[in-house]
Write a protein that holds these residues in place. Structure first.
Motif, PDB file in Angstrom:
ATOM      1  N   LEU A  57       0.942  -1.293   0.089  1.00 32.49           N
ATOM      2  CA  LEU A  57       0.046   0.080  -0.207  1.00 32.49           C
ATOM      3  C   LEU A  57       0.851   1.149   0.040  1.00 32.49           C
ATOM      4  N   ALA A  58       2.034   1.183   0.716  1.00 29.51           N
ATOM      5  CA  ALA A  58       2.996   2.501   0.675  1.00 29.51           C
ATOM      6  C   ALA A  58       3.284   2.547  -0.588  1.00 29.51           C
ATOM      7  N   ALA A  59       3.782   1.450  -1.273  1.00 25.17           N
ATOM      8  CA  ALA A  59       4.405   1.615  -2.673  1.00 25.17           C
ATOM      9  C   ALA A  59       3.346   2.225  -3.624  1.00 25.17           C
ATOM     10  N   MET A  60       2.194   1.727  -3.562  1.00 25.92           N
ATOM     11  CA  MET A  60       0.985   2.333  -4.537  1.00 25.92           C
ATOM     12  C   MET A  60       0.864   4.008  -4.114  1.00 25.92           C
ATOM     13  N   ALA A  61       1.111   4.340  -2.841  1.00 24.39           N
ATOM     14  CA  ALA A  61       0.899   5.720  -2.358  1.00 24.39           C
ATOM     15  C   ALA A  61       2.067   6.497  -2.959  1.00 24.39           C
ATOM     16  N   GLY A  63       3.269   5.879  -6.000  1.00 25.11           N
ATOM     17  CA  GLY A  63       3.009   5.907  -7.367  1.00 25.11           C
ATOM     18  C   GLY A  63       3.648   4.451  -8.158  1.00 25.11           C
ATOM     19  N   SER A  64       3.954   3.796  -7.218  1.00 19.08           N
ATOM     20  CA  SER A  64       4.323   2.185  -7.825  1.00 19.08           C
ATOM     21  C   SER A  64       3.065   1.378  -8.062  1.00 19.08           C
ATOM     22  N   GLN A  65       3.499   0.303  -8.637  1.00  8.40           N
ATOM     23  CA  GLN A  65       2.324  -0.794  -9.168  1.00  8.40           C
ATOM     24  C   GLN A  65       2.634  -1.931  -8.198  1.00  8.40           C
ATOM     25  N   PHE A  66       1.549  -1.956  -7.316  1.00 11.56           N
ATOM     26  CA  PHE A  66       1.561  -3.185  -6.208  1.00 11.56           C
ATOM     27  C   PHE A  66       1.199  -4.552  -6.977  1.00 11.56           C
ATOM     28  N   ALA A  84       7.704   2.777 -12.785  1.00 16.67           N
ATOM     29  CA  ALA A  84       8.149   3.070 -13.955  1.00 16.67           C
ATOM     30  C   ALA A  84       9.423   4.057 -14.062  1.00 16.67           C
ATOM     31  N   GLU A  85       9.615   4.870 -12.958  1.00 21.81           N
ATOM     32  CA  GLU A  85      10.406   5.725 -12.598  1.00 21.81           C
ATOM     33  C   GLU A  85      11.280   5.505 -11.500  1.00 21.81           C
ATOM     34  N   GLN A  86      12.367   6.012 -11.455  1.00 23.37           N
ATOM     35  CA  GLN A  86      13.244   5.914 -10.181  1.00 23.37           C
ATOM     36  C   GLN A  86      12.813   6.505  -9.081  1.00 23.37           C
ATOM     37  N   GLN A  87      12.392   5.718  -7.728  1.00 25.53           N
ATOM     38  CA  GLN A  87      11.943   6.318  -6.666  1.00 25.53           C
ATOM     39  C   GLN A  87      13.093   7.187  -6.084  1.00 25.53           C
ATOM     40  N   SER A  88      12.361   8.475  -5.234  1.00 15.70           N
ATOM     41  CA  SER A  88      13.178   8.961  -4.248  1.00 15.70           C
ATOM     42  C   SER A  88      13.590   8.198  -3.208  1.00 15.70           C
ATOM     43  N   ARG A  89      14.582   8.554  -2.830  1.00 13.09           N
ATOM     44  CA  ARG A  89      15.310   7.978  -1.375  1.00 13.09           C
ATOM     45  C   ARG A  89      14.063   7.813  -0.108  1.00 13.09           C
ATOM     46  N   ALA A  93      12.874   4.539   1.395  1.00 13.42           N
ATOM     47  CA  ALA A  93      12.839   4.464   3.005  1.00 13.42           C
ATOM     48  C   ALA A  93      11.353   4.348   3.587  1.00 13.42           C
ATOM     49  N   SER A  94      10.518   5.046   3.137  1.00 11.42           N
ATOM     50  CA  SER A  94       8.984   5.020   3.554  1.00 11.42           C
ATOM     51  C   SER A  94       8.419   3.766   3.283  1.00 11.42           C
ATOM     52  N   ILE A  95       8.330   3.316   2.173  1.00 10.01           N
ATOM     53  CA  ILE A  95       7.933   1.597   1.748  1.00 10.01           C
ATOM     54  C   ILE A  95       8.307   0.630   2.615  1.00 10.01           C
ATOM     55  N   ALA A  96       9.829   0.897   2.835  1.00 14.64           N
ATOM     56  CA  ALA A  96      10.471  -0.232   3.789  1.00 14.64           C
ATOM     57  C   ALA A  96       9.938  -0.202   5.170  1.00 14.64           C
TER      58      ALA A  96
END
Length: 241
Positions: A57-61, A63-66, A84-89, A93-96
């Motif tokens: 859910l954090a990944a979706m928040a 902009g990533s595709q779960f 599709a794009e490089q995620q920010s640091r 960290a937030s997704i982890a």
């Protein structure tokens, strides 16, 4: 009324907090006993679901595709997502961190919901529906297909057919399981990595270290402190003045 008792709204609140603490302690002891893990197996799978859904859910928040959620029979698992794009640091960290904090957030919300009968039923219905829906949408493993819908169906039955006291106990029990699930494998929080499905993987705190540079054990301490704060806040709002 004495100062020692004034912290609790009623004597029932005192007993309820004592019960929640006892459930937590007994659960932790059972997890680390020879046969206790078998008794708590469905709830270990549920804890993994909370954890991996936090990641997804954090990944979706951000902009990533779960894409999928996989739970192995030993209780480990992973959430697969891509961007599709490089995620920010900060996003990485937030997704982890969401996987580590997700179970506690869910557990605290369940404990808070137990204060009102209407919220208790809503919480059971919402969690039961979420377990079944997430299985249909994201889960891609036999263990997940068998265990998660079974728990979800049981929660829906309790919500619709159970007595108010049974609903309250169910919500509180599940809330405690969420809050203490990190202690099922506390060493993982303070490790740089481990083995998942026979392959070496970075831990969540290891991913945070990679994104934000400070060592994994520092982030383990931060996560532990945040978990403690959330649990104390939930207990205070639910039972204390």
């Amino acid at each position: 009324m004495s100062r020692g008792r004034s912290a609790f709204r009623t004597e029932a609140d005192r007993r309820e907090v004592t019960l929640l603490i006892m459930i937590g302690v007994i659960t932790i002891l059972l997890w680390h006993s020879p046969y206790g893990a078998y008794l708590l197996y469905p709830f270990s799978i549920l804890a993994t679901w909370f954890h991996e859904m936090g990641h997804g859910l954090a990944a979706m928040a951000f902009g990533s595709q779960f894409e999928r959620l996989v739970i192995f029979s030993d209780g480990s698992g992973y959430a697969l997502y891509y961007s599709a794009e490089q995620q920010s640091r900060v996003a990485m960290a937030s997704i982890a961190a969401a996987g580590l904090l997700g179970p506690t957030v869910a557990g605290c919300l369940l404990i808070l919901a137990s204060r009102k009968q209407s919220l208790t039923q809503i919480a059971l219905l919402a969690l039961g529906a979420a377990l079944i829906a997430s299985t249909l949408i994201w889960v891609r493993s036999t263990t997940g297909w068998v265990i998660l819908p079974s728990i979800g169906a049981a929660l829906l039955i309790i919500a619709l057919k159970g007595r108010p006291s049974h609903k309250r106990l169910a919500v509180q029990f599940l809330g405690v399981q969420g809050c203490i699930s990190i202690y099922r494998d506390f060493g993982y929080l303070f490790s740089e990595g481990g083995t998942l499905g026979g392959r070496q993987q970075l831990s969540d705190t290891g991913h945070i270290e990679r994104a934000l540079f400070l060592p994994y054990w520092f982030w383990g301490i931060v996560i532990t402190a945040l978990i403690a704060i959330m649990v104390l806040y939930a207990l205070k709002r639910a039972h204390l003045r």
